[in-house]
Design a protein around this motif. Structure first.
Motif, PDB file in Angstrom:
ATOM      1  N   ASP A 149       0.867  -0.772   0.433  1.00  0.00           N
ATOM      2  CA  ASP A 149      -0.033   0.087   0.191  1.00  0.00           C
ATOM      3  C   ASP A 149       1.075   0.854   0.155  1.00  0.00           C
ATOM      4  OD1 ASP A 149      -2.438  -1.842  -0.321  1.00  0.00           O
ATOM      5  OD2 ASP A 149      -2.125  -1.644   2.375  1.00  0.00           O
ATOM      6  N   VAL A 150       2.216   0.427   0.875  1.00  0.00           N
ATOM      7  CA  VAL A 150       3.042   2.642   0.980  1.00  0.00           C
ATOM      8  C   VAL A 150       3.384   2.587  -0.461  1.00  0.00           C
ATOM      9  CG1 VAL A 150       4.988   3.217   1.528  1.00  0.00           C
ATOM     10  CG2 VAL A 150       3.108   2.413   3.220  1.00  0.00           C
ATOM     11  N   GLU A 151       4.401   1.962  -0.959  1.00  0.00           N
ATOM     12  CA  GLU A 151       4.594   1.745  -2.453  1.00  0.00           C
ATOM     13  C   GLU A 151       3.488   1.867  -3.238  1.00  0.00           C
ATOM     14  OE1 GLU A 151       5.946  -1.984  -3.849  1.00  0.00           O
ATOM     15  OE2 GLU A 151       7.964  -2.414  -2.206  1.00  0.00           O
ATOM     16  N   MET A 152       2.070   1.969  -3.444  1.00  0.00           N
ATOM     17  CA  MET A 152       1.180   2.556  -4.210  1.00  0.00           C
ATOM     18  C   MET A 152       1.120   3.749  -4.041  1.00  0.00           C
ATOM     19  SD  MET A 152      -0.841  -0.726  -4.293  1.00  0.00           S
ATOM     20  CE  MET A 152      -2.404   0.791  -5.552  1.00  0.00           C
ATOM     21  N   ASP A 153       0.952   3.966  -2.366  1.00  0.00           N
ATOM     22  CA  ASP A 153       0.703   5.562  -2.789  1.00  0.00           C
ATOM     23  C   ASP A 153       2.099   6.203  -2.638  1.00  0.00           C
ATOM     24  OD1 ASP A 153      -1.225   4.940  -1.160  1.00  0.00           O
ATOM     25  OD2 ASP A 153      -0.443   4.544   0.705  1.00  0.00           O
ATOM     26  N   ILE A 164      11.702   8.634  -2.516  1.00  0.00           N
ATOM     27  CA  ILE A 164      11.060   8.851  -1.337  1.00  0.00           C
ATOM     28  C   ILE A 164      11.035   7.043  -0.680  1.00  0.00           C
ATOM     29  CG2 ILE A 164       8.837   8.465  -0.658  1.00  0.00           C
ATOM     30  CD1 ILE A 164       8.263  10.769  -3.430  1.00  0.00           C
ATOM     31  N   ARG A 165      11.665   7.326   0.320  1.00  0.00           N
ATOM     32  CA  ARG A 165      11.703   5.948   0.745  1.00  0.00           C
ATOM     33  C   ARG A 165      11.049   5.310   1.445  1.00  0.00           C
ATOM     34  NH1 ARG A 165      17.608   6.495   4.182  1.00  0.00           N
ATOM     35  NH2 ARG A 165      16.461   4.147   4.493  1.00  0.00           N
ATOM     36  N   ASP A 166       9.948   6.367   2.353  1.00  0.00           N
ATOM     37  CA  ASP A 166       8.722   5.686   2.915  1.00  0.00           C
ATOM     38  C   ASP A 166       7.379   7.021   3.543  1.00  0.00           C
ATOM     39  OD1 ASP A 166       7.391   4.136   4.745  1.00  0.00           O
ATOM     40  OD2 ASP A 166       8.850   3.604   6.497  1.00  0.00           O
ATOM     41  N   LYS A 167       6.622   6.199   3.741  1.00  0.00           N
ATOM     42  CA  LYS A 167       5.570   6.917   4.691  1.00  0.00           C
ATOM     43  C   LYS A 167       5.774   7.009   5.667  1.00  0.00           C
ATOM     44  CE  LYS A 167       0.235   7.677   3.672  1.00  0.00           C
ATOM     45  NZ  LYS A 167      -0.939   7.026   2.995  1.00  0.00           N
ATOM     46  N   GLY A 176       4.007   9.562   7.644  1.00  0.00           N
ATOM     47  CA  GLY A 176       2.679   9.471   8.435  1.00  0.00           C
ATOM     48  C   GLY A 176       1.563   9.848   7.997  1.00  0.00           C
ATOM     49  N   GLU A 177       0.297  10.202   8.344  1.00  0.00           N
ATOM     50  CA  GLU A 177      -1.154   9.896   7.759  1.00  0.00           C
ATOM     51  C   GLU A 177      -2.016  10.416   8.622  1.00  0.00           C
ATOM     52  OE1 GLU A 177      -3.960   7.422   4.360  1.00  0.00           O
ATOM     53  OE2 GLU A 177      -2.369   6.745   5.953  1.00  0.00           O
ATOM     54  N   GLY A 178      -2.729  11.884   8.147  1.00  0.00           N
ATOM     55  CA  GLY A 178      -3.427  12.162   8.609  1.00  0.00           C
ATOM     56  C   GLY A 178      -4.181  12.830   7.910  1.00  0.00           C
ATOM     57  N   THR A 179      -6.267  13.528   8.669  1.00  0.00           N
ATOM     58  CA  THR A 179      -7.341  13.829   8.351  1.00  0.00           C
ATOM     59  C   THR A 179      -6.376  14.497   6.028  1.00  0.00           C
ATOM     60  OG1 THR A 179      -8.227  13.786  10.048  1.00  0.00           O
ATOM     61  CG2 THR A 179      -9.348  14.573   8.204  1.00  0.00           C
ATOM     62  N   PHE A 180      -6.021  15.369   6.471  1.00  0.00           N
ATOM     63  CA  PHE A 180      -5.611  16.242   5.153  1.00  0.00           C
ATOM     64  C   PHE A 180      -4.518  16.344   4.877  1.00  0.00           C
ATOM     65  CE2 PHE A 180      -8.354  18.980   8.664  1.00  0.00           C
ATOM     66  CZ  PHE A 180      -9.331  18.684   8.148  1.00  0.00           C
ATOM     67  N   SER A 181      -3.902  15.432   5.269  1.00  0.00           N
ATOM     68  CA  SER A 181      -2.060  14.972   4.371  1.00  0.00           C
ATOM     69  C   SER A 181      -1.459  13.898   4.134  1.00  0.00           C
ATOM     70  CB  SER A 181      -1.234  16.095   4.674  1.00  0.00           C
ATOM     71  OG  SER A 181      -1.564  15.845   6.255  1.00  0.00           O
ATOM     72  N   SER A 182      -0.489  14.141   4.215  1.00  0.00           N
ATOM     73  CA  SER A 182       0.270  12.945   4.476  1.00  0.00           C
ATOM     74  C   SER A 182       1.861  13.058   4.295  1.00  0.00           C
ATOM     75  CB  SER A 182       0.042  11.359   3.221  1.00  0.00           C
ATOM     76  OG  SER A 182      -1.345  10.523   3.201  1.00  0.00           O
ATOM     77  N   VAL A 183       2.129  12.270   5.167  1.00  0.00           N
ATOM     78  CA  VAL A 183       3.917  12.760   5.398  1.00  0.00           C
ATOM     79  C   VAL A 183       4.855  11.491   4.428  1.00  0.00           C
ATOM     80  CG1 VAL A 183       5.773  13.889   6.020  1.00  0.00           C
ATOM     81  CG2 VAL A 183       3.543  14.425   7.194  1.00  0.00           C
ATOM     82  N   TYR A 184       5.626  12.132   3.672  1.00  0.00           N
ATOM     83  CA  TYR A 184       6.994  10.632   2.907  1.00  0.00           C
ATOM     84  C   TYR A 184       8.041  11.588   3.947  1.00  0.00           C
ATOM     85  CZ  TYR A 184       2.828   9.311   0.648  1.00  0.00           C
ATOM     86  OH  TYR A 184       1.737   9.233   0.149  1.00  0.00           O
TER      87      TYR A 184
END
Length: 551
Positions: A19-23, A40-43, A45-53
């Motif tokens: 799933d992270v690879e697809m993101d 980009i190596r990894d995901k 963090g994930e929140g309501t309004f954004s995702s952090v990589y």
């Protein structure tokens, strides 16, 4: 809201899920410029309004540097995105506030690039901190709050996950200004726009929009300088969506002309003057318009109805109205339901009953910002006080200090605002809460009186350093009782029992300084958790507290 959670294990070299690879692939496709600069190596963090990589970039000097890439959801309001960037560029980069390195924008996708700081989660370190660590932690948090409050920035989402902490290197960073608002004298021009939109629309600009209307995002890349990279971004044509291609003009020109207003003033033999139809009220289905105040028309009762013959040409038919008696003049009828006029100064008397009185029905619904994380919202936020300032951040900092001193996280956890307010009453007292609510125009009713608890007794009881109130000892008895559960030379007779483990835990806490917590710590906690925002201590005043002497 959006957070940058814990650092990746093994320096980010853990196995990435499908799933992270697809993101990550989706992010590369949405913003192609990223592939020319970052790996980009990894995901993380994930929140309501954004995702952090987590991304790596090869710098000009040949070294690799890590960055945090915050990808905001496409439905985020452009003004909200620009306001967050302005907070990061103006106030960030110093005084324990996270800065910004660069910003990428492709169509409606936006990626904010920030320095990456290795840190531990609050849950991992809360049981390992000494009292001196807690003193340092809350000092640097207040230092960051003082800095952003000087710019007129209300963070609105102060919590441990938004204050990154590196326990080993003693580093701190306040992140995530996605819900930030401005004070009345804020220096952030875009926060003034956010405040105006919030007051006008009655909602938060930070919420996702449900409208499908296209809008042009502002030029966000001009707010921050570009990073030093080893290669220049490749020029690539932006992806065009199907809606963009279909927006070209394909409708006939004639339809556009017909849709435009009629500008010709010439009249022919068969045309009629239709200009007055929009001004005169027309009856529906032939009934008389009772909303019209025009006097009733009198008709001569001698006029008879002339029936057309069956052989008459329909085109030449003439109809004569039936003679009727004049209708009495009626007062205009207003079908709209109006609330009864009630003196708004009256006191409501419908509480604890199964009805709603006219006083409550006549009051307008009050709109106030409620953005924030449950468990960290101040009383004025829970009661929808319209005038909210930087004091709501101070309350959140007090809740964090309460968790640190008691060793319990999260301390407050409620499903709605009323339960959250009840939980505050159990700590600060119901009478005090009702009095404080009255200072900012709110009325709170509690079914029974809840006493105010002593903060030192509460925190030391939760840490296991005092007997629980469920024991035979009364609160006054165990308030002055010794720290240890019993004499050290008294054998328990139960080797390895829970009592022994409890004594061992108390010994560990003593080594970390928890047996010497000064009264100044609980005095500061009491002032941070002041129920009245007008008298609540400010960040600047808190940094001058005797607890931080020597820092």
């Amino acid at each position: 809201m959006d957070v940058i959670p814990s650092v990746c294990k093994n320096n980010g070299r853990r196995k990435v899920s499908k799933d992270v690879e697809m993101d990550i692939e989706y992010l590369y496709e949405a913003v192609p410029q990223l592939s020319t600069v970052f790996h980009i190596r990894d995901k993380i963090g994930e929140g309501t309004f954004s995702s952090v990589y987590l991304g790596e970039a090869l710098m000009a000097d040949g070294r690799k540097e890590k960055f945090a890439l915050k990808h905001l959801i496409p439905t985020s309001h452009p003004v909200r995105i620009a306001a967050e960037l302005q907070c990061l560029t103006v106030a960030g980069g110093r005084e324990n506030v996270m800065g910004v390195t660069y910003c990428f924008r492709q169509n409606d996708h936006c990626v904010i690039v920030m320095p990456y700081m290795e840190h531990q989660t609050f849950v991992e370190v809360i049981g390992l901190l000494s009292f001196e660590d807690v003193r340092q932690y809350i000092y640097h948090l207040l230092k960051a709050l003082r800095h952003i409050h000087q710019f007129g920035i209300i963070h609105r989402d102060i919590k441990p996950t938004n204050f990154l902490y590196n326990h080993l290197e003693k580093k701190f960073a306040l992140v995530d200004f996605g819900l930030a608002q401005g004070t009345a004298d804020t220096q952030m021009e875009l926060l003034k726009v956010v405040k105006q939109k919030t007051q006008k629309g009655g909602g938060s600009v930070g919420k996702p929009e449900t409208s499908n209307r296209k809008r042009a995002p502002p030029d966000l890349t001009s707010l921050v300088p570009p990073p030093q990279t080893h290669s220049h971004p490749k020029t690539s044509a932006p992806h065009s969506s199907s809606s963009t291609s279909s927006s070209s003009s394909t409708k006939p020109t004639a339809k556009r002309v017909l849709a435009s207003p009629v500008t010709s003033t010439s009249r022919t033999k068969n045309t009629k003057d239709l200009s007055g139809l929009c001004r005169t009220p027309r009856a529906v289905f032939g009934e008389r318009n009772l909303n019209s105040c025009a006097p009733a028309r009198t008709i001569d009762p001698t006029v008879e109805l002339v029936k057309p013959s069956k052989t008459e040409d329909p085109a030449n038919r003439r109809f004569i109205s039936i003679p009727r008696r004049p209708l009495p003049v009626r007062t205009p009828v207003n079908n709209k339901r109006t609330n009864p006029t009630v003196n708004l100064g009256l006191t409501c008397s419908c509480h604890t009953t199964d009805r709603v009185c006219n006083v409550c029905m006549s009051r307008k619904q009050q709109v106030a910002p409620r953005a924030g994380t449950p468990g960290f919202r101040a009383p004025e936020v829970l009661t929808k006080c319209p005038n909210q300032g930087t004091a709501i951040d101070i309350w959140s900092a007090g809740v964090i200090l309460l968790s640190l001193l008691s060793g319990r996280y999260p301390f407050f956890k409620a499903s709605d605002d009323l339960i959250a307010l009840t939980q505050i009453m159990t700590i600060r007292g119901s009478k005090e809460t009702i009095q404080a609510a009255g200072t900012f125009g709110k009325s709170v009713v509690c079914s029974r009186e809840l006493p105010r608890q002593d903060l030192r007794t509460l925190c030391e009881t939760l840490r296991g350093r005092r007997p629980s109130p469920d024991d035979e000892a009364t609160p006054q008895d165990y308030r002055d009782s010794p720290v240890s559960a019993g004499p050290a030379d008294e054998p328990s007779g139960r080797g390895g029992s829970e009592d022994d483990r409890g004594l061992a835990e108390v010994g560990v806490q003593d080594e970390r300084g928890w047996n010497q917590v000064p009264d100044e710590a609980y005095d500061l906690l009491d002032r941070l958790l002041d129920l009245n925002p007008a008298t609540r201590i400010t960040a600047k005043q808190a940094l001058e507290h005797p607890l931080f002497a020597g820092l």
